[in-house]
Write a protein that holds these residues in place. Structure first.
Motif, PDB file in Angstrom:
ATOM      1  N   MET A  17       0.833  -1.209   0.000  1.00 38.29           N
ATOM      2  CA  MET A  17       0.000   0.000   0.000  1.00 38.29           C
ATOM      3  C   MET A  17       0.868   1.259   0.000  1.00 38.29           C
ATOM      4  N   LYS A  37      -7.723   6.659  -2.204  1.00 36.21           N
ATOM      5  CA  LYS A  37      -8.542   5.530  -1.777  1.00 36.21           C
ATOM      6  C   LYS A  37      -9.088   4.775  -2.989  1.00 36.21           C
ATOM      7  N   ALA A  42      -8.394   0.948  -1.591  1.00 40.15           N
ATOM      8  CA  ALA A  42      -8.102   0.812  -0.165  1.00 40.15           C
ATOM      9  C   ALA A  42      -9.314   1.194   0.673  1.00 40.15           C
ATOM     10  N   THR A  43      -9.370   0.657   1.867  1.00 38.00           N
ATOM     11  CA  THR A  43     -10.379   1.124   2.808  1.00 38.00           C
ATOM     12  C   THR A  43      -9.864   2.412   3.442  1.00 38.00           C
ATOM     13  N   GLY A  45      -9.670   3.212   6.601  1.00 37.41           N
ATOM     14  CA  GLY A  45      -8.791   2.931   7.737  1.00 37.41           C
ATOM     15  C   GLY A  45      -7.413   2.461   7.308  1.00 37.41           C
ATOM     16  N   ASN A  46      -7.371   1.575   6.326  1.00 31.89           N
ATOM     17  CA  ASN A  46      -6.098   1.047   5.847  1.00 31.89           C
ATOM     18  C   ASN A  46      -5.247   2.167   5.247  1.00 31.89           C
ATOM     19  N   LEU A  47      -5.862   2.993   4.403  1.00 31.72           N
ATOM     20  CA  LEU A  47      -5.130   4.094   3.789  1.00 31.72           C
ATOM     21  C   LEU A  47      -4.617   5.065   4.850  1.00 31.72           C
ATOM     22  N   VAL A  49      -3.782   4.499   7.966  1.00 34.44           N
ATOM     23  CA  VAL A  49      -2.652   3.904   8.689  1.00 34.44           C
ATOM     24  C   VAL A  49      -1.368   4.044   7.879  1.00 34.44           C
ATOM     25  N   HIS A  50      -1.437   3.739   6.590  1.00 33.60           N
ATOM     26  CA  HIS A  50      -0.237   3.781   5.755  1.00 33.60           C
ATOM     27  C   HIS A  50       0.211   5.218   5.479  1.00 33.60           C
TER      28      HIS A  50
END
Length: 100
Positions: A17, A37, A42-43, A45-47, A49-50
């Motif tokens: 990611m 996104k 990506a979700t 939340g995932n985006l 975090v990264h």
């Protein structure tokens, strides 16, 4: 050259990611959160975090504002991020024999 270059692989960039974010920003310079996104599938939340990991490393800058009373988050690659990404590409190239 070769396996010695493995140590030059930046772990912050190397994740799928985060690498996708850096590839996109290296070309686009700046993108809004929704755009990233969508292109990265990506979700939220995932985006988030990264992006935070890349921001903590100094590789991206995140600017939060409002447009039409809606939150707007823009992400841009920093000079440090551009240098780190270039070094990452050189190290990967050396591992596969494509760059010197």
């Amino acid at each position: 050259m070769g396996l010695a270059d493995l140590g030059r692989i930046d772990e912050v960039i190397h994740g799928r990611m985060r690498l996708g974010i850096m590839v996109y920003l290296a070309d686009a310079e700046r993108a809004d959160f929704t755009e990233l996104k969508t292109v990265l599938d990506a979700t939220q939340g995932n985006l988030s975090v990264h992006l935070k990991k890349l921001e903590e490393a100094g590789f991206v800058a995140i600017d939060k504002s409002f447009r039409d009373n809606k939150p707007l988050t823009r992400v841009s690659i920093t000079d440090e991020g551009r240098r780190a990404f270039s070094a990452y590409l050189d190290a990967i190239g050396s591992l596969i024999g494509g760059r010197d």
